[in-house]
Structure formats: C-alpha cells, structure tokens
Design a protein around this motif. Structure first.
Motif, PDB file in Angstrom:
ATOM      1  N   ALA A  93      50.190  48.918  64.689  1.00  0.00           N
ATOM      2  CA  ALA A  93      51.402  48.137  64.921  1.00  0.00           C
ATOM      3  C   ALA A  93      51.999  47.656  63.599  1.00  0.00           C
ATOM      4  N   PRO A  94      53.330  47.686  63.461  1.00  0.00           N
ATOM      5  CA  PRO A  94      53.984  47.227  62.229  1.00  0.00           C
ATOM      6  C   PRO A  94      53.571  45.810  61.828  1.00  0.00           C
ATOM      7  N   ALA A  95      53.397  44.927  62.826  1.00  0.00           N
ATOM      8  CA  ALA A  95      53.006  43.547  62.513  1.00  0.00           C
ATOM      9  C   ALA A  95      51.618  43.515  61.890  1.00  0.00           C
ATOM     10  N   THR A  96      50.722  44.379  62.376  1.00  0.00           N
ATOM     11  CA  THR A  96      49.367  44.442  61.814  1.00  0.00           C
ATOM     12  C   THR A  96      49.395  44.995  60.392  1.00  0.00           C
ATOM     13  N   ILE A  97      50.209  46.018  60.186  1.00  0.00           N
ATOM     14  CA  ILE A  97      50.354  46.588  58.833  1.00  0.00           C
ATOM     15  C   ILE A  97      50.833  45.523  57.862  1.00  0.00           C
ATOM     16  N   GLN A  98      51.845  44.753  58.288  1.00  0.00           N
ATOM     17  CA  GLN A  98      52.376  43.706  57.428  1.00  0.00           C
ATOM     18  C   GLN A  98      51.322  42.642  57.138  1.00  0.00           C
ATOM     19  N   ARG A  99      50.516  42.304  58.161  1.00  0.00           N
ATOM     20  CA  ARG A  99      49.488  41.272  57.996  1.00  0.00           C
ATOM     21  C   ARG A  99      48.428  41.715  56.990  1.00  0.00           C
ATOM     22  N   VAL A 100      48.041  42.995  57.058  1.00  0.00           N
ATOM     23  CA  VAL A 100      47.056  43.537  56.115  1.00  0.00           C
ATOM     24  C   VAL A 100      47.623  43.555  54.698  1.00  0.00           C
ATOM     25  N   GLN A 101      48.872  43.999  54.562  1.00  0.00           N
ATOM     26  CA  GLN A 101      49.491  44.058  53.235  1.00  0.00           C
ATOM     27  C   GLN A 101      49.632  42.665  52.634  1.00  0.00           C
ATOM     28  N   ASP A 102      49.987  41.678  53.470  1.00  0.00           N
ATOM     29  CA  ASP A 102      50.117  40.302  52.970  1.00  0.00           C
ATOM     30  C   ASP A 102      48.768  39.769  52.517  1.00  0.00           C
ATOM     31  N   ALA A 103      47.724  40.059  53.296  1.00  0.00           N
ATOM     32  CA  ALA A 103      46.382  39.568  52.950  1.00  0.00           C
ATOM     33  C   ALA A 103      45.902  40.202  51.645  1.00  0.00           C
ATOM     34  N   ALA A 104      46.150  41.488  51.493  1.00  0.00           N
ATOM     35  CA  ALA A 104      45.740  42.178  50.271  1.00  0.00           C
ATOM     36  C   ALA A 104      46.464  41.606  49.059  1.00  0.00           C
ATOM     37  N   ARG A 105      47.751  41.315  49.226  1.00  0.00           N
ATOM     38  CA  ARG A 105      48.526  40.753  48.118  1.00  0.00           C
ATOM     39  C   ARG A 105      48.045  39.340  47.788  1.00  0.00           C
ATOM     40  N   ASP A 106      47.803  38.522  48.799  1.00  0.00           N
ATOM     41  CA  ASP A 106      47.370  37.142  48.567  1.00  0.00           C
ATOM     42  C   ASP A 106      46.011  37.087  47.886  1.00  0.00           C
ATOM     43  N   LEU A 107      45.148  38.058  48.201  1.00  0.00           N
ATOM     44  CA  LEU A 107      43.801  38.072  47.626  1.00  0.00           C
ATOM     45  C   LEU A 107      43.726  38.879  46.326  1.00  0.00           C
ATOM     46  N   ASN A 108      44.898  39.434  45.898  1.00  0.00           N
ATOM     47  CA  ASN A 108      44.921  40.294  44.710  1.00  0.00           C
ATOM     48  C   ASN A 108      43.913  41.432  44.832  1.00  0.00           C
ATOM     49  N   TYR A 109      43.870  42.009  46.019  1.00  0.00           N
ATOM     50  CA  TYR A 109      42.896  43.083  46.268  1.00  0.00           C
ATOM     51  C   TYR A 109      43.367  44.387  45.630  1.00  0.00           C
ATOM     52  N   ILE A 110      42.492  45.013  44.853  1.00  0.00           N
ATOM     53  CA  ILE A 110      42.765  46.315  44.240  1.00  0.00           C
ATOM     54  C   ILE A 110      41.698  47.285  44.725  1.00  0.00           C
ATOM     55  N   PRO A 111      42.061  48.341  45.451  1.00  0.00           N
ATOM     56  CA  PRO A 111      41.064  49.302  45.932  1.00  0.00           C
ATOM     57  C   PRO A 111      40.318  49.941  44.775  1.00  0.00           C
ATOM     58  N   ASN A 112      39.079  50.305  45.023  1.00  0.00           N
ATOM     59  CA  ASN A 112      38.266  50.984  44.020  1.00  0.00           C
ATOM     60  C   ASN A 112      38.787  52.403  43.837  1.00  0.00           C
ATOM     61  N   ALA A 113      39.330  52.672  42.627  1.00  0.00           N
ATOM     62  CA  ALA A 113      39.965  53.962  42.380  1.00  0.00           C
ATOM     63  C   ALA A 113      38.986  55.117  42.492  1.00  0.00           C
TER      64      ALA A 113
END
Length: 340
Positions: A34-54
């Motif tokens: 769902a678009p709302a879930t996608i947005q929630r995940v993206q917001d959480a990643a941004r707030d936590l400064n999450y960077i995936p392991n390359a």
C-alpha cells in the motif's frame, strides 16, 4: 551512536523487516504494498538515517553500483581544468542514476602504480569501467575484457579505435574549426596559416587549416603549453614571414603569447592577423582577449559515456560492432578572427 538497522526501521514503521527491504529496494509497487505503508517505511528510514548495507545489497542483487573511471596521466597545464570537468561531470551524472564513481588514475610510469590499479580492478566488484583513452596508458584491453563487465571508451580527440570497448564516445575536433574557417575572410586568398601545437600532436584539430591553406600552412610543435613559448614562436614567425594572416593555437592557454607578439610587431588583430584558439576551458580569460575559439565539449562527451555505460549495464545487448557516438566541437565567435 549505533548505526540503525533494517529491524529498527521495521519496528518504527510497524512492518516486517522483509517489507522494509522490498520498499527500500524500490519493489513496493511491484508487490502491491500500500502507498501509505511505503511512505511510512520511507519516513522511518529517513528519520533513523538508515543506510542499507551496500555489500549485502550487491550480493543479493548479484550486481554492483560502482563504476570506475580509468584515466591516464595528463600534463598539468593546460589539462587541469580538463580533468576537473571530466571528473565532476562523471561523478554528478553517475550519482544521478543511482551509481557511484571510483576514479582511478595512472599518475606515473612506475610499474607499481599500474599494478596497484590492476589489483583494485581485480579485487573490487564493479558494474562497469569508463576508459579514457586520449593519452596512452599501459592498461591492456585484455585485462579489462577479462573482468567480464561493460567497458565504454571515451576519447577527447578524433578516433575510431574502440580499444575493445562495447561503446566509444569521442569528440570531433575538426567541426568547430571548419565552422570558423568557412567564414574566415582570408581563406582562399593569399596568406599563410600557422598552427602552434603543444608537446603532443596526437590531435587532429589542425587538419582543417592544412586543407584550407595547403602549401601555405605550417605546423610548429612547442616544448610546452606556456604563453611565453607561444610568444617567442609567434614573434619569430611573424618577423620572418609577413604573409602570415592566421595563427591558430592548440589550446587557449597559448593565445596570450600570440596576442602579445602581434602587439609588439604592430600587427592589428584581426585586420592584419587573425588568432584562433581551441578549448574555451576558461571563458572569462578568452572573453577578455576577444579570442575566437572552438568549444571542446568535454561535458557532453562525459555525459554520453555515462549514458552508454548505464545502458550497457541495465539494458545489455549482444552486438558484433561497438556503438559509436561522436560529439562535435563548435565555434565560439569573438573578435580575433577576420570575417567578411
């Protein structure tokens, strides 16, 4: 502060860790999250400064996001702005497409220098290599071919040699010179043209002058790119041969010396003597001189090489012949070349 993990993002967004992976890998819409879930995940990643392991992402994808730019040593002057333009353009264009640039320079003829770069190429997981081939370098095509990844050749001068690459992006040096000569007042009339080259003459920007002036054409190779050397050469040539009506230089950095020689000998520019540059790497300096010159499209060449590389990575195709893209130079008219 500890680095945020995928699990941290999942807890903050109230979803499973697998959902975080799907969203951050851009597959959310594909698997109908769902678009709302996608947005929630993206917001959480941004707030936590999450960077995936390359490294982990590359292993999962079976691919890399790293593109190498391989350049040989170029002279300090006038090629510092050249290297800067190529490097910054490649960095920006590659980053805009979601990849990262690994610049590799062979800074000397020391075998250990080349061996270090060979080790980097062999030990680093790369998506592809852009190989700048203007100056001779000691990296063999066989070595690059054995990497099993796309190779794009990029040349700042006229060339048809692909060096074994799947694509070649080069510059037509002659186009802008021909454009200027087509309007130059003294072409086809009595006169003599001189081309002042630098230490290397692997370019072809002088060929339109040779074709236009025939036996009235002279090429002189100078030991460096300094304006002082161009001054001494122009002073001698103009003193010895009053029929010289055009002096062209291989790079704009030489032009101030020619202007000074013309001034010292009371040769008016452009009424008595036309002066033609090449490069336009420092437009403010050329503008101050009133130098008519030829634009060297290094930025467009680099953009074309990056585009060819991304296409080779993301849309691989089997082709017997290398793709070729030629970027033309163009005239930059100011006041130093006589026009009708």
């Amino acid at each position: 502060m500890e680095r945020a993990t995928r699990a941290d993002v999942a807890r903050a967004a109230g979803v499973a860790p697998s959902t975080v992976s799907l969203v951050l890998n851009g597959r959310g819409p594909e698997v109908k999250i769902a678009p709302a879930t996608i947005q929630r995940v993206q917001d959480a990643a941004r707030d936590l400064n999450y960077i995936p392991n390359a490294a982990a992402r590359s292993l999962r994808r079976g691919s890399s996001r790293l593109i190498a730019l391989l350049m040989a040593e170029l002279p300090d002057n006038p090629f510092v702005p050249v290297v800067h333009t190529v490097l910054t353009t490649a960095m920006i264009e590659i980053q805009k497409r979601g990849y990262l640039l690994l610049p590799l320079f062979q800074s000397s003829n020391d075998p250990s220098d080349a061996q270090t770069i060979r080790s980097v190429l062999g030990d680093t997981q790369l998506a592809g290599v852009i190989r700048e081939t203007t100056s001779a370098e000691s990296f063999t095509s066989t070595l690059l071919a054995n990497l099993g990844i796309p190779i794009v050749a990029m040349s700042m001068i006229n060339t048809e040699d692909t060096q074994g690459a799947s694509a070649l992006v080069s510059i037509d040096e002659c186009a802008g010179v021909k454009e200027i000569l087509s309007e130059h007042l003294n072409v086809g009339k009595r006169g003599h043209a001189v081309f002042l080259a630098g230490p290397n003459t692997n370019h072809s920007r002088q060929l339109p002058l040779e074709a236009a002036f025939g036996t009235g054409f002279t090429l002189l190779s100078l030991p460096d790119w300094d304006a002082s050397s161009a001054y001494q050469a122009a002073l001698r040539l103009l003193s010895d041969n009053p029929d010289i009506t055009l002096i062209a230089v291989a790079d704009d950095s030489q032009a101030p010396g020619v202007f000074q020689a013309a001034t010292d000998l009371d040769r008016r520019v452009p009424q008595d003597l036309s002066i033609l540059g090449f490069g336009n790497q420092e437009p403010a300096s050329s503008q101050a001189l009133g130098l008519t010159t030829v634009e060297w499209p290094l930025r467009e060449m680099t953009q074309g090489a990056v585009e060819a590389m991304i296409s080779a990575i993301e849309k691989p195709r089997k082709a017997k012949k290398a793709q070729r893209l030629t970027v033309p130079t163009r005239a930059v008219w100011r006041s130093s070349v006589a026009r009708p």
